[in-house]
Write a protein that holds these residues in place. Structure first.
Motif, PDB file in Angstrom:
ATOM      1  N   SER A 122       0.856  -1.186   0.000  1.00 27.78           N
ATOM      2  CA  SER A 122       0.000   0.000   0.000  1.00 27.78           C
ATOM      3  C   SER A 122       0.890   1.234   0.000  1.00 27.78           C
ATOM      4  O   SER A 122       2.070   1.156   0.355  1.00 27.78           O
ATOM      5  N   GLY A 123       0.303   2.340  -0.401  1.00 29.74           N
ATOM      6  CA  GLY A 123       1.069   3.592  -0.476  1.00 29.74           C
ATOM      7  C   GLY A 123       0.968   4.245  -1.844  1.00 29.74           C
ATOM      8  O   GLY A 123       1.418   5.377  -2.033  1.00 29.74           O
ATOM      9  N   GLY A 124       0.390   3.518  -2.794  1.00 29.87           N
ATOM     10  CA  GLY A 124       0.136   4.102  -4.112  1.00 29.87           C
ATOM     11  C   GLY A 124       1.398   4.333  -4.917  1.00 29.87           C
ATOM     12  O   GLY A 124       2.504   3.962  -4.500  1.00 29.87           O
ATOM     13  N   THR A 125       1.229   4.958  -6.083  1.00 32.12           N
ATOM     14  CA  THR A 125       2.387   5.185  -6.954  1.00 32.12           C
ATOM     15  C   THR A 125       3.365   6.164  -6.301  1.00 32.12           C
ATOM     16  O   THR A 125       4.568   6.042  -6.494  1.00 32.12           O
ATOM     17  N   ALA A 126       2.847   7.101  -5.482  1.00 31.41           N
ATOM     18  CA  ALA A 126       3.745   8.050  -4.800  1.00 31.41           C
ATOM     19  C   ALA A 126       4.634   7.301  -3.812  1.00 31.41           C
ATOM     20  O   ALA A 126       5.849   7.547  -3.738  1.00 31.41           O
ATOM     21  N   GLY A 127       4.050   6.353  -3.058  1.00 32.60           N
ATOM     22  CA  GLY A 127       4.825   5.550  -2.114  1.00 32.60           C
ATOM     23  C   GLY A 127       5.830   4.653  -2.818  1.00 32.60           C
ATOM     24  O   GLY A 127       6.930   4.410  -2.310  1.00 32.60           O
ATOM     25  N   ALA A 128       5.446   4.161  -3.999  1.00 30.53           N
ATOM     26  CA  ALA A 128       6.357   3.302  -4.771  1.00 30.53           C
ATOM     27  C   ALA A 128       7.548   4.119  -5.281  1.00 30.53           C
ATOM     28  O   ALA A 128       8.695   3.678  -5.203  1.00 30.53           O
ATOM     29  N   GLU A 129       7.276   5.317  -5.809  1.00 27.71           N
ATOM     30  CA  GLU A 129       8.364   6.188  -6.293  1.00 27.71           C
ATOM     31  C   GLU A 129       9.319   6.526  -5.148  1.00 27.71           C
ATOM     32  O   GLU A 129      10.537   6.541  -5.327  1.00 27.71           O
ATOM     33  N   ALA A 130       8.758   6.795  -3.963  1.00 25.06           N
ATOM     34  CA  ALA A 130       9.571   7.221  -2.822  1.00 25.06           C
ATOM     35  C   ALA A 130      10.259   6.041  -2.128  1.00 25.06           C
ATOM     36  O   ALA A 130      11.119   6.253  -1.267  1.00 25.06           O
ATOM     37  N   GLY A 131       9.893   4.795  -2.463  1.00 26.61           N
ATOM     38  CA  GLY A 131      10.452   3.637  -1.763  1.00 26.61           C
ATOM     39  C   GLY A 131       9.967   3.563  -0.331  1.00 26.61           C
ATOM     40  O   GLY A 131      10.687   3.142   0.567  1.00 26.61           O
ATOM     41  N   ARG A 132       8.696   3.969  -0.112  1.00 26.51           N
ATOM     42  CA  ARG A 132       8.131   4.018   1.241  1.00 26.51           C
ATOM     43  C   ARG A 132       6.856   3.185   1.345  1.00 26.51           C
ATOM     44  O   ARG A 132       5.949   3.532   2.110  1.00 26.51           O
ATOM     45  N   LEU A 133       6.769   2.097   0.578  1.00 27.95           N
ATOM     46  CA  LEU A 133       5.547   1.289   0.606  1.00 27.95           C
ATOM     47  C   LEU A 133       5.418   0.510   1.907  1.00 27.95           C
ATOM     48  O   LEU A 133       6.432   0.147   2.526  1.00 27.95           O
ATOM     49  N   THR A 134       4.194   0.255   2.311  1.00 27.55           N
ATOM     50  CA  THR A 134       3.921  -0.689   3.393  1.00 27.55           C
ATOM     51  C   THR A 134       3.684  -2.053   2.745  1.00 27.55           C
ATOM     52  O   THR A 134       2.915  -2.163   1.793  1.00 27.55           O
ATOM     53  N   VAL A 135       4.370  -3.092   3.250  1.00 28.04           N
ATOM     54  CA  VAL A 135       4.249  -4.439   2.703  1.00 28.04           C
ATOM     55  C   VAL A 135       3.592  -5.319   3.758  1.00 28.04           C
ATOM     56  O   VAL A 135       4.066  -5.368   4.897  1.00 28.04           O
ATOM     57  N   MET A 136       2.483  -5.983   3.398  1.00 29.55           N
ATOM     58  CA  MET A 136       1.788  -6.869   4.348  1.00 29.55           C
ATOM     59  C   MET A 136       1.995  -8.290   3.853  1.00 29.55           C
ATOM     60  O   MET A 136       1.610  -8.645   2.744  1.00 29.55           O
ATOM     61  N   VAL A 137       2.656  -9.108   4.708  1.00 27.71           N
ATOM     62  CA  VAL A 137       3.177 -10.383   4.220  1.00 27.71           C
ATOM     63  C   VAL A 137       2.452 -11.567   4.847  1.00 27.71           C
ATOM     64  O   VAL A 137       2.291 -11.638   6.066  1.00 27.71           O
ATOM     65  N   GLY A 138       2.034 -12.500   3.987  1.00 26.66           N
ATOM     66  CA  GLY A 138       1.525 -13.778   4.442  1.00 26.66           C
ATOM     67  C   GLY A 138       2.475 -14.883   4.000  1.00 26.66           C
ATOM     68  O   GLY A 138       3.013 -14.821   2.895  1.00 26.66           O
ATOM     69  N   GLY A 139       2.687 -15.887   4.866  1.00 26.96           N
ATOM     70  CA  GLY A 139       3.585 -16.995   4.501  1.00 26.96           C
ATOM     71  C   GLY A 139       4.593 -17.272   5.596  1.00 26.96           C
ATOM     72  O   GLY A 139       4.552 -16.644   6.661  1.00 26.96           O
ATOM     73  N   PRO A 140       5.506 -18.234   5.346  1.00 32.49           N
ATOM     74  CA  PRO A 140       6.447 -18.672   6.381  1.00 32.49           C
ATOM     75  C   PRO A 140       7.383 -17.543   6.834  1.00 32.49           C
ATOM     76  O   PRO A 140       7.970 -16.838   6.007  1.00 32.49           O
ATOM     77  N   ALA A 141       7.534 -17.403   8.163  1.00 30.15           N
ATOM     78  CA  ALA A 141       8.385 -16.344   8.731  1.00 30.15           C
ATOM     79  C   ALA A 141       9.831 -16.488   8.258  1.00 30.15           C
ATOM     80  O   ALA A 141      10.498 -15.477   7.987  1.00 30.15           O
ATOM     81  N   GLU A 142      10.336 -17.727   8.108  1.00 25.14           N
ATOM     82  CA  GLU A 142      11.747 -17.908   7.693  1.00 25.14           C
ATOM     83  C   GLU A 142      11.949 -17.375   6.284  1.00 25.14           C
ATOM     84  O   GLU A 142      12.984 -16.763   5.994  1.00 25.14           O
ATOM     85  N   ALA A 143      10.977 -17.598   5.410  1.00 24.06           N
ATOM     86  CA  ALA A 143      11.101 -17.101   4.033  1.00 24.06           C
ATOM     87  C   ALA A 143      11.132 -15.575   4.028  1.00 24.06           C
ATOM     88  O   ALA A 143      11.914 -14.957   3.300  1.00 24.06           O
ATOM     89  N   LEU A 144      10.282 -14.952   4.878  1.00 22.58           N
ATOM     90  CA  LEU A 144      10.290 -13.482   4.943  1.00 22.58           C
ATOM     91  C   LEU A 144      11.639 -12.980   5.450  1.00 22.58           C
ATOM     92  O   LEU A 144      12.211 -12.039   4.881  1.00 22.58           O
ATOM     93  N   GLU A 145      12.175 -13.611   6.510  1.00 21.18           N
ATOM     94  CA  GLU A 145      13.453 -13.118   7.051  1.00 21.18           C
ATOM     95  C   GLU A 145      14.554 -13.221   5.996  1.00 21.18           C
ATOM     96  O   GLU A 145      15.425 -12.365   5.916  1.00 21.18           O
ATOM     97  N   GLY A 146      14.482 -14.252   5.149  1.00 20.70           N
ATOM     98  CA  GLY A 146      15.485 -14.415   4.095  1.00 20.70           C
ATOM     99  C   GLY A 146      15.472 -13.306   3.055  1.00 20.70           C
ATOM    100  O   GLY A 146      16.499 -13.013   2.448  1.00 20.70           O
ATOM    101  N   VAL A 147      14.303 -12.700   2.817  1.00 24.87           N
ATOM    102  CA  VAL A 147      14.217 -11.677   1.763  1.00 24.87           C
ATOM    103  C   VAL A 147      14.059 -10.263   2.313  1.00 24.87           C
ATOM    104  O   VAL A 147      14.092  -9.299   1.544  1.00 24.87           O
ATOM    105  N   ARG A 148      13.904 -10.131   3.623  1.00 23.53           N
ATOM    106  CA  ARG A 148      13.655  -8.802   4.201  1.00 23.53           C
ATOM    107  C   ARG A 148      14.665  -7.746   3.715  1.00 23.53           C
ATOM    108  O   ARG A 148      14.271  -6.642   3.335  1.00 23.53           O
ATOM    109  N   PRO A 149      15.989  -8.086   3.687  1.00 25.76           N
ATOM    110  CA  PRO A 149      16.958  -7.074   3.230  1.00 25.76           C
ATOM    111  C   PRO A 149      16.789  -6.698   1.753  1.00 25.76           C
ATOM    112  O   PRO A 149      17.327  -5.675   1.322  1.00 25.76           O
ATOM    113  N   ASP A 150      16.069  -7.507   0.983  1.00 26.39           N
ATOM    114  CA  ASP A 150      15.901  -7.224  -0.452  1.00 26.39           C
ATOM    115  C   ASP A 150      14.762  -6.241  -0.736  1.00 26.39           C
ATOM    116  O   ASP A 150      14.643  -5.750  -1.855  1.00 26.39           O
ATOM    117  N   LEU A 151      13.925  -5.967   0.260  1.00 21.50           N
ATOM    118  CA  LEU A 151      12.696  -5.193   0.006  1.00 21.50           C
ATOM    119  C   LEU A 151      12.995  -3.689  -0.035  1.00 21.50           C
ATOM    120  O   LEU A 151      12.538  -2.910   0.802  1.00 21.50           O
TER     121      LEU A 151
END
Ligand code: NDP
Length: 294
Positions: A122-151
């Motif tokens: 969420s955050g719209g195109t303005a949030g995407a341009e600014a790199g300030r999006l909110t990301v709401m994640v469903g799925g295994p916690a280990e998989a999220l921790e593995g990619v967190r630095p990539d977001l």
């Protein structure tokens, strides 16, 4: 070094993949980009230093991001990539998708050793341009921790539950946007019919308890100006309201107001046009009241 891939360079995907490319290039990695209309990927590569590739070539990436209109288009690229996918890859789907699709996609990918995270934003195109999006994640916690630095496009990342929970939260959030926007339009139409100055009415509402993002930002900037700039399509918001209705039904919930916005936004998408900005839904409220919100 890390290789990321991004599928779908639309209004959201283009700037999101831009942030990934900037970050990976700084760290000596790379970001591969694919888009159905390939020319957009070539323009992206020139603008952001990403690498335009064929769909099959993204299969070698450590993390594959997607941001497509609906879960159906994600199914399409998943089917094409199929056997090319490698065990250990994490698939991060930033589409505002369907919770039921997430469960199925996660199970299909798990059989290939690939983890799937539903990670709408969420955050719209303005949030995407600014790199300030909110990301709401469903799925295994280990998989999220593995990619967190990539977001690199994220301002806030919250794990909301297991597979499908991210899509469910996104759908309900957007149903609330749809309710707030529509209800504010109805209220302003009545005030306009009564001869009240709508700028003054909005000023009061925005200093009062009836305020929302719709009254504070969208209506003043997009409706009263008559600009309706197309950054988030009305057809996509109608789709989100439909997913929210499914979330309510699947949970055996009772939510008459949330259920009503699916029908209202479907009607608006039919009558006003699915490619118009979502705020153009208020043009239907205007017709229902024979008054213009200006
Ligand atoms: P756009 O319409 O701008 O972009 C859609 C992208 O999907 C394009 O890259 C398009 O490719 C691609 N695409 C469409 N159909 C297919 C297909 N059959 N196969 C492969 N690729 C396809 O959408 P947005 O970027 O606005 O939205 C993307 C997602 O993000 C949606 O789920 C939306 O609800 C959500 N979202 C949007 C926000 C916004 O403010 N716009 C905010 C938050 C979430 P092509 O260039 O070839 O048409």
């Amino acid at each position: 070094t890390r290789t990321l891939a991004f599928l779908g360079l639309g209004a959201m995907g283009r700037p999101m993949a831009g942030h990934l490319a900037r970050r990976t290039n700084e760290l000596g990695g790379r970001t591969l980009v694919w888009n159905r209309t390939a020319s957009k990927a070539e323009v992206h590569a020139r603008e952001f230093g990403s690498q335009a590739v064929l769909l099959a070539e993204v299969a070698g990436a450590d993390v594959i991001f997607s941001c497509l209109p609906t879960s159906a288009e994600v199914d399409g690229v998943l089917a094409e990539l199929g056997e090319h996918l490698r065990p250990g890859t994490v698939w991060v789907d930033c589409t505002s998708g369907h919770p039921q699709a997430a469960g199925r996609q996660a199970a299909e990918l798990a059989a290939r050793g690939v983890s799937f995270l539903d990670a709408p934003v969420s955050g719209g195109t303005a949030g995407a341009e600014a790199g300030r999006l909110t990301v709401m994640v469903g799925g295994p916690a280990e998989a999220l921790e593995g990619v967190r630095p990539d977001l690199a496009f994220a301002g806030k990342v919250v794990r909301v539950g297991g597979s499908g929970a991210g899509f469910a939260v996104k759908a309900i959030n957007n149903a609330l946007l749809a309710v707030n926007l529509w209800a504010a339009g109805e209220g302003l139409a009545a005030l306009g019919l009564g001869g009240v100055d709508l700028g003054a009415a909005l000023e009061v509402i925005n200093a009062s308890s009836g305020r929302s993002n719709a009254t504070e930002n969208l209506i003043g900037q997009r409706v009263l100006t008559r600009e309706f700039p197309a950054t988030f399509a009305l057809g996509l918001l109608a789709k989100d309201a439909g997913i929210a209705a499914d979330v309510v039904r699947d949970a055996r919930g009772s939510a008459p107001v949330l259920m009503a916005v699916e029908a209202l936004y479907r009607a608006a998408a039919h009558l006003i046009g699915p490619d118009e900005d979502h705020t153009a839904a208020l043009q239907l409220v205007e017709r229902m009241n024979a008054v213009e919100l200006r």
